[in-house]
Design an enzyme around this catalytic site. Structure first.
Site, PDB file in Angstrom:
ATOM      1  N   GLU A  90      -5.587   3.787   4.139  1.00 53.19           N
ATOM      2  CA  GLU A  90      -6.277   2.573   3.710  1.00 53.19           C
ATOM      3  C   GLU A  90      -6.267   1.576   4.864  1.00 53.19           C
ATOM      4  OE1 GLU A  90      -3.775   1.149   0.627  1.00 53.19           O
ATOM      5  OE2 GLU A  90      -4.001   2.914  -0.654  1.00 53.19           O
ATOM      6  N   LYS A  92      -5.323  -1.860   6.585  1.00 53.40           N
ATOM      7  CA  LYS A  92      -4.270  -2.857   6.416  1.00 53.40           C
ATOM      8  C   LYS A  92      -4.979  -4.189   6.194  1.00 53.40           C
ATOM      9  CE  LYS A  92      -0.230  -4.854   8.632  1.00 53.40           C
ATOM     10  NZ  LYS A  92      -0.704  -6.260   8.498  1.00 53.40           N
ATOM     11  N   ARG A 112       4.405 -11.792  -2.492  1.00 55.16           N
ATOM     12  CA  ARG A 112       5.390 -10.879  -1.895  1.00 55.16           C
ATOM     13  C   ARG A 112       6.811 -11.432  -1.969  1.00 55.16           C
ATOM     14  NH1 ARG A 112       5.113  -7.447   3.734  1.00 55.16           N
ATOM     15  NH2 ARG A 112       7.301  -6.982   3.880  1.00 55.16           N
ATOM     16  N   GLU A 140      -3.646  -6.473  -3.086  1.00 54.22           N
ATOM     17  CA  GLU A 140      -3.800  -7.515  -2.083  1.00 54.22           C
ATOM     18  C   GLU A 140      -4.851  -8.510  -2.551  1.00 54.22           C
ATOM     19  OE1 GLU A 140      -2.777  -8.394   2.265  1.00 54.22           O
ATOM     20  OE2 GLU A 140      -2.032  -6.880   0.870  1.00 54.22           O
ATOM     21  N   ARG A 253      11.983   0.484   2.263  1.00 52.67           N
ATOM     22  CA  ARG A 253      11.083   0.799   3.368  1.00 52.67           C
ATOM     23  C   ARG A 253      11.323   2.257   3.725  1.00 52.67           C
ATOM     24  NH1 ARG A 253       8.528  -2.901   6.498  1.00 52.67           N
ATOM     25  NH2 ARG A 253       9.996  -4.558   5.982  1.00 52.67           N
ATOM     26  N   LYS A 259       2.989   2.328   8.269  1.00 53.28           N
ATOM     27  CA  LYS A 259       2.022   1.367   8.805  1.00 53.28           C
ATOM     28  C   LYS A 259       1.712   1.773  10.235  1.00 53.28           C
ATOM     29  CE  LYS A 259       3.747  -2.674   8.946  1.00 53.28           C
ATOM     30  NZ  LYS A 259       4.242  -3.984   8.502  1.00 53.28           N
TER      31      LYS A 259
END
Length: 404
Positions: A90, A92, A112, A140, A253, A259
């Site tokens: 996807e 960012k 967040r 988002e 994480r 990422k």
């Protein structure tokens, strides 16, 4: 007492506290961690552990869940190795992470940092009210106008608002780009694979202004690099790469989400100042302020500061050298003779009043010391401005309709 009141504001790692709770109450660490992920409240976890009731922990709507985080990685081959050969990719997105809880007619949005931001996005709340499900979405919030995602600085006009005027709604409309569903009509989906969660998300048929993250599949590092290059050509700074078999791990994480970000470019710069570091580097000069050359004014202008990229041995050697070329010692900071040239990598260039160049670098890091170059070889301010113009062109981010 302070440790077990929700947020770990004193910097204590949640994992260490969970280990302490497990040991104190003779509870399985896996059960403590699971309860911690669901509740997000270590005080509540400790009480459940004391009662021997950890497995009763439940995901509750209207109670913010820690967001799953992505691990950074610059190498496509390493990413494909981690996700097992199939990657879901996807863009960012250039917005703020949002978590939407809907139960009955009540809708709450969390950011967040787990603060409630419901009032700032009334159009999203209104649309969510008609969704015929109790649901928890991860996604988002983006400014969106004329069929395209707008820059983050436009979205900033909507942040922190208690009341949003009709004019602001018209000037800065927003969308909620959903990329995950974590709870649906009483069903906790955290343990389900992403592939199943996305199928359920697609079937929700969410109304506007909801949209879905646009998915592209990659099966090889070469495909992933091509997707990244296409995203960079659309002026995006990175990609989210996900393992379709991954579970959702709140507050963790892990390696299920990665990422992919690569340096936008590098600049050759000269060090103008050095500073004593922190932690294990408190006795060495490890933080370097650096400059480019402004041809118009015939002077050096600072553009950034970096403190990562060199080894401990290199930093120790450079500390001695910088001491020998110090022009002025201010204690923690030293002004030095501008002769050490660095190649610095970065992810973006921004206009900024922080430095006298008028620009700042995003995530600068030292790639290498250029011992083969002198101050005459460093980049110019004009080149920095040219790179900034190229990067700040129209950014195109991919989303798709949430309605089947």
């Amino acid at each position: 007492g302070k440790i077990l009141t929700g947020d770990l504001r004193i910097g204590l790692r949640a994992g260490l506290v969970e280990e302490g709770i497990a040991k104190a109450f003779g509870a399985p660490l896996a059960d403590v961690s699971w309860a911690g992920m669901l509740t997000g409240d270590l005080g509540e976890v400790a009480l459940l552990a004391r009662r021997g009731d950890l497995r009763s922990a439940r995901l509750r709507l209207m109670h913010p869940l820690q967001f799953m985080l992505a691990s950074p990685e610059e190498d496509a081959t390493a990413i494909m190795r981690r996700v097992g050969g199939e990657a879901w990719v996807e863009d960012k997105y250039d917005g703020i992470r949002g978590q939407l809880h809907k139960e009955g007619e009540r809708v709450v949005l969390y950011s967040r940092d787990l603060n409630e931001v419901t009032a700032a996005f009334p159009e999203v709340v209104t649309a969510a009210c008609v969704v015929p499900h109790d649901v928890l979405l991860d996604g988002e919030l983006l400014a969106f106008k004329g069929g395209v995602v707008r820059p983050f600085f436009e979205l900033q006009h909507r942040l922190g608002r208690k009341v949003v005027s009709a004019q602001l709604l018209a000037d800065v409309p927003v969308i909620f780009v959903a990329f995950d569903v974590l709870y649906l009509d009483g069903r906790n989906l955290l343990e389900e694979p992403l592939r199943e969660r996305r199928r359920l998300l697609d079937e929700l048929d969410l109304p506007s202004p909801f949209m879905l993250a646009y998915l592209i599949q990659a099966n090889t590092p070469e495909e992933l690099d091509r997707i990244f290059d296409a995203a960079r050509a659309r002026n995006n700074e990175g990609l989210m790469v996900k393992d379709p078999a991954s579970k959702y791990t709140p507050g963790r994480r892990g390696l299920g989400w990665l990422k992919l970000k690569k340096a936008l470019a590098t600049l050759d710069v000269v060090v103008t100042g050095v500073e004593i570091g922190h932690g294990k580097r408190k006795n060495v000069l490890s933080d370097y302020t650096f400059a480019v050359y402004d041809e118009q004014s015939d002077r050096l202008v600072n553009i950034g500061k970096a403190y990562s990229g060199l080894t401990d041995v290199e930093i120790a050697q450079m500390t001695d050298y910088f001491k020998s070329i110090t022009l002025k010692d201010y204690g923690r900071f030293r002004l030095v003779q501008p002769e050490v040239v660095l190649e610095v990598a970065f992810d973006a260039i921004m206009e900024s009043g922080r430095h006298n160049s008028g620009y700042a670098l995003r995530f600068p890091r030292i790639k290498q010391i250029r011992r083969d170059k002198t101050i005459r070889d460093i980049d110019t301010l004009a080149n920095v401005a040219k790179m900034h113009r190229a990067f700040t062109g129209e950014r195109v981010q991919l989303v798709e309709s949430a309605q089947g």
